[in-house]
Design an enzyme around this catalytic site. Sequence first.
Site, PDB file in Angstrom:
ATOM      1  N   SER A  52      -8.753  34.824 -29.621  1.00 31.38           N
ATOM      2  CA  SER A  52      -9.040  33.430 -29.290  1.00 31.38           C
ATOM      3  C   SER A  52      -9.050  33.195 -27.775  1.00 31.38           C
ATOM      4  O   SER A  52      -9.526  32.156 -27.321  1.00 31.38           O
ATOM      5  CB  SER A  52      -8.043  32.476 -29.969  1.00 31.38           C
ATOM      6  OG  SER A  52      -6.767  32.566 -29.380  1.00 31.38           O
ATOM      7  N   HIS A  53      -8.531  34.150 -26.989  1.00 36.33           N
ATOM      8  CA  HIS A  53      -8.579  34.013 -25.530  1.00 36.33           C
ATOM      9  C   HIS A  53      -9.074  35.297 -24.873  1.00 36.33           C
ATOM     10  O   HIS A  53      -8.712  35.620 -23.746  1.00 36.33           O
ATOM     11  CB  HIS A  53      -7.227  33.529 -24.979  1.00 36.33           C
ATOM     12  CG  HIS A  53      -6.984  32.104 -25.360  1.00 36.33           C
ATOM     13  ND1 HIS A  53      -6.574  31.742 -26.619  1.00 36.33           N
ATOM     14  CD2 HIS A  53      -7.179  30.939 -24.689  1.00 36.33           C
ATOM     15  CE1 HIS A  53      -6.499  30.424 -26.710  1.00 36.33           C
ATOM     16  NE2 HIS A  53      -6.865  29.907 -25.547  1.00 36.33           N
ATOM     17  N   GLU A 194      -8.809  29.247 -31.995  1.00 30.10           N
ATOM     18  CA  GLU A 194      -8.668  29.825 -33.332  1.00 30.10           C
ATOM     19  C   GLU A 194      -9.657  29.150 -34.287  1.00 30.10           C
ATOM     20  O   GLU A 194     -10.279  29.799 -35.122  1.00 30.10           O
ATOM     21  CB  GLU A 194      -7.222  29.581 -33.781  1.00 30.10           C
ATOM     22  CG  GLU A 194      -6.706  30.485 -34.862  1.00 30.10           C
ATOM     23  CD  GLU A 194      -6.655  31.948 -34.438  1.00 30.10           C
ATOM     24  OE1 GLU A 194      -7.121  32.766 -35.235  1.00 30.10           O
ATOM     25  OE2 GLU A 194      -6.189  32.242 -33.321  1.00 30.10           O
TER      26      GLU A 194
HETATM   27  P1  NDP Z   1      -0.155  32.119 -32.613  1.00 29.92           P
HETATM   28  O1  NDP Z   1       0.233  31.136 -33.641  1.00 29.92           O
HETATM   29  O2  NDP Z   1      -1.168  33.141 -32.953  1.00 29.92           O
HETATM   30  O3  NDP Z   1       1.124  32.905 -32.093  1.00 29.92           O
HETATM   31  C1  NDP Z   1       2.192  32.202 -31.505  1.00 29.92           C
HETATM   32  C2  NDP Z   1       3.331  33.127 -31.150  1.00 29.92           C
HETATM   33  O4  NDP Z   1       4.072  33.411 -32.335  1.00 29.92           O
HETATM   34  C3  NDP Z   1       2.914  34.470 -30.575  1.00 29.92           C
HETATM   35  O5  NDP Z   1       3.823  34.833 -29.590  1.00 29.92           O
HETATM   36  C4  NDP Z   1       2.975  35.382 -31.806  1.00 29.92           C
HETATM   37  O6  NDP Z   1       3.193  36.749 -31.487  1.00 29.92           O
HETATM   38  C5  NDP Z   1       4.154  34.809 -32.543  1.00 29.92           C
HETATM   39  N1  NDP Z   1       4.115  35.051 -33.969  1.00 29.92           N
HETATM   40  C6  NDP Z   1       3.067  34.882 -34.814  1.00 29.92           C
HETATM   41  N2  NDP Z   1       3.429  35.200 -36.068  1.00 29.92           N
HETATM   42  C7  NDP Z   1       4.734  35.567 -36.013  1.00 29.92           C
HETATM   43  C8  NDP Z   1       5.678  36.011 -36.981  1.00 29.92           C
HETATM   44  N3  NDP Z   1       5.347  36.127 -38.260  1.00 29.92           N
HETATM   45  N4  NDP Z   1       6.925  36.316 -36.564  1.00 29.92           N
HETATM   46  C9  NDP Z   1       7.271  36.207 -35.269  1.00 29.92           C
HETATM   47  N5  NDP Z   1       6.429  35.797 -34.311  1.00 29.92           N
HETATM   48  C10 NDP Z   1       5.173  35.474 -34.672  1.00 29.92           C
HETATM   49  O7  NDP Z   1      -0.595  31.370 -31.270  1.00 29.92           O
HETATM   50  P2  NDP Z   1      -1.550  30.109 -31.085  1.00 29.92           P
HETATM   51  O8  NDP Z   1      -2.754  30.271 -31.924  1.00 29.92           O
HETATM   52  O9  NDP Z   1      -0.763  28.866 -31.214  1.00 29.92           O
HETATM   53  O10 NDP Z   1      -1.959  30.292 -29.545  1.00 29.92           O
HETATM   54  C11 NDP Z   1      -2.761  31.392 -29.172  1.00 29.92           C
HETATM   55  C12 NDP Z   1      -2.978  31.408 -27.681  1.00 29.92           C
HETATM   56  O11 NDP Z   1      -3.738  30.292 -27.290  1.00 29.92           O
HETATM   57  C13 NDP Z   1      -1.723  31.398 -26.823  1.00 29.92           C
HETATM   58  O12 NDP Z   1      -1.754  32.582 -26.030  1.00 29.92           O
HETATM   59  C14 NDP Z   1      -1.853  30.167 -25.950  1.00 29.92           C
HETATM   60  O13 NDP Z   1      -1.400  30.322 -24.612  1.00 29.92           O
HETATM   61  C15 NDP Z   1      -3.347  29.950 -25.965  1.00 29.92           C
HETATM   62  N6  NDP Z   1      -3.691  28.555 -25.707  1.00 29.92           N
HETATM   63  C16 NDP Z   1      -4.137  28.220 -24.460  1.00 29.92           C
HETATM   64  C17 NDP Z   1      -4.441  26.907 -24.186  1.00 29.92           C
HETATM   65  C18 NDP Z   1      -4.867  26.489 -22.820  1.00 29.92           C
HETATM   66  O14 NDP Z   1      -5.103  25.307 -22.601  1.00 29.92           O
HETATM   67  N7  NDP Z   1      -4.973  27.360 -21.870  1.00 29.92           N
HETATM   68  C19 NDP Z   1      -4.327  25.855 -25.196  1.00 29.92           C
HETATM   69  C20 NDP Z   1      -3.794  26.325 -26.441  1.00 29.92           C
HETATM   70  C21 NDP Z   1      -3.509  27.634 -26.688  1.00 29.92           C
HETATM   71  P3  NDP Z   1       2.008  37.842 -31.759  1.00 29.92           P
HETATM   72  O15 NDP Z   1       0.969  37.555 -30.726  1.00 29.92           O
HETATM   73  O16 NDP Z   1       2.663  39.166 -31.612  1.00 29.92           O
HETATM   74  O17 NDP Z   1       1.509  37.587 -33.166  1.00 29.92           O
HETATM   75  O1  PYC Z   2      -7.425  27.321 -27.646  1.00 30.94           O
HETATM   76  O2  PYC Z   2      -6.719  25.235 -27.717  1.00 30.94           O
HETATM   77  C1  PYC Z   2      -7.230  26.201 -27.127  1.00 30.94           C
HETATM   78  C2  PYC Z   2      -7.591  26.039 -25.710  1.00 30.94           C
HETATM   79  C3  PYC Z   2      -7.852  24.881 -25.046  1.00 30.94           C
HETATM   80  C4  PYC Z   2      -8.146  25.221 -23.740  1.00 30.94           C
HETATM   81  C5  PYC Z   2      -8.059  26.586 -23.652  1.00 30.94           C
HETATM   82  N1  PYC Z   2      -7.693  27.071 -24.862  1.00 30.94           N
END
Ligand code: NDP
Ligand code: PYC
Length: 350
Positions: A52-53, A194
């Site tokens: 997703s990134h 995602e």
């Molecule tokens: P996920 O829900 O995929 O994962 C969240 C965290 O939980 C990760 O560290 C993951 O580790 C961990 N995790 C997942 N499943 C388990 C489990 N069963 N047990 C223990 N730990 C677990 O993340 P999101 O989809 O919420 O976010 C993905 C990315 O999007 C992030 O890197 C975030 O920074 C980025 N993002 C950026 C934004 C921006 O504006 N720049 C905005 C929103 C999100 P693992 O990776 O090992 O599965």
């Molecule tokens: O995945 O929600 C997201 C996001 C927003 C801006 C960058 N990533």
Amino acid sequence: MGIQIMSDEIKLSVAELQNRVEAAFNKAGLNSVQAGALARVITAGERDNCKSHGIYRIDGALRTVQAKKVDPQAVPEISDNERPAIVRVNANGGFANAAFELGLPHLVEKTKKNGLAALIINNCTHFSALWPEVEALTDHGLSGMAMCPSYSTVVPAGGTKPLLGTNPFAFGWPRENKSPYVFDFATSVAARGEIEIYRRAGKQLPEGWAIDSDGNPTTDPDAALAGAMLPFGEHKGSAISTMIELMAGIMIGDLTSKEALDFLGTTSLAPNHGELILAFCPEAFSGSRRGNALAAAEVFFQSIVDQGSRLPSQRRYIAREQANQNGIFLSKQEFEQLEKQQELGLDSIN
Ligand code: NDP
Ligand code: PYC
């Protein structure tokens, strides 16, 4: 390892992918500090299987450049280094990643000196994962948190209109001779990226992720992208997301997600706002009260994994090891798109 073409997948080394991503950004007119920093973070996402990134974000970054909402030639600068525990970097309208790389050594130095310190990034376009930043702190034996707003696509718990961003929050804790303890998540049920991955795969979303533009629950990715996402954990995620708007928006003199969306005018480009990174020196906080804090943390982690629970980031670290050993596999379509971006830069945008 060079490039290997399998039947429907292309295998590249991590270095090869990074060179190609950097070349695509250079071709699109980004200066070297920005192209290099973006290539590092996007390649790390692909390497750690955080699709997703990963490379799918290149197109959005190029679109944001083309729309003149980010300055491809911006050079970040330290705008305030006078306070003992704060360093402020002005990204000058460029992407956040080069600004982070500029501020990091100052943040580390101030944290080691004072026990805690903050890096404020203002006026940056931000679209990347935050774990590379907290890992950059744990590499120095420091604990850290990173957070930023985004643009309004998430309803506050109980509300009906998008106001909050997907506001990511990451935490890192250093471990001796082991990969750090790191978590990094959107404060919405899922990252918007995602949802985009589901849309591209033609798959329905799990229930409970989003509402359509009439406020009804939806599992259709298009309706979700046009409507709004829900905060994770109802009022709890909503409150953490609100904290991020306050601390990494208003408190650092930068935009909230609502203001970022008003400025951008669309959710199809990457938003401009600020970012806050906090760093802590575990030894300075623990003093000599209970011996080595890192050793005590190991006992704690062990009692988590002893229950069969996995630590966050373990999936990523396994993916990283595999990619470092065996390379990164891109689909034919992904590889062709990357080649097009390298060759055409901004003209690769459809
Ligand atoms: P996920 O829900 O995929 O994962 C969240 C965290 O939980 C990760 O560290 C993951 O580790 C961990 N995790 C997942 N499943 C388990 C489990 N069963 N047990 C223990 N730990 C677990 O993340 P999101 O989809 O919420 O976010 C993905 C990315 O999007 C992030 O890197 C975030 O920074 C980025 N993002 C950026 C934004 C921006 O504006 N720049 C905005 C929103 C999100 P693992 O990776 O090992 O599965
Ligand atoms: O995945 O929600 C997201 C996001 C927003 C801006 C960058 N990533």
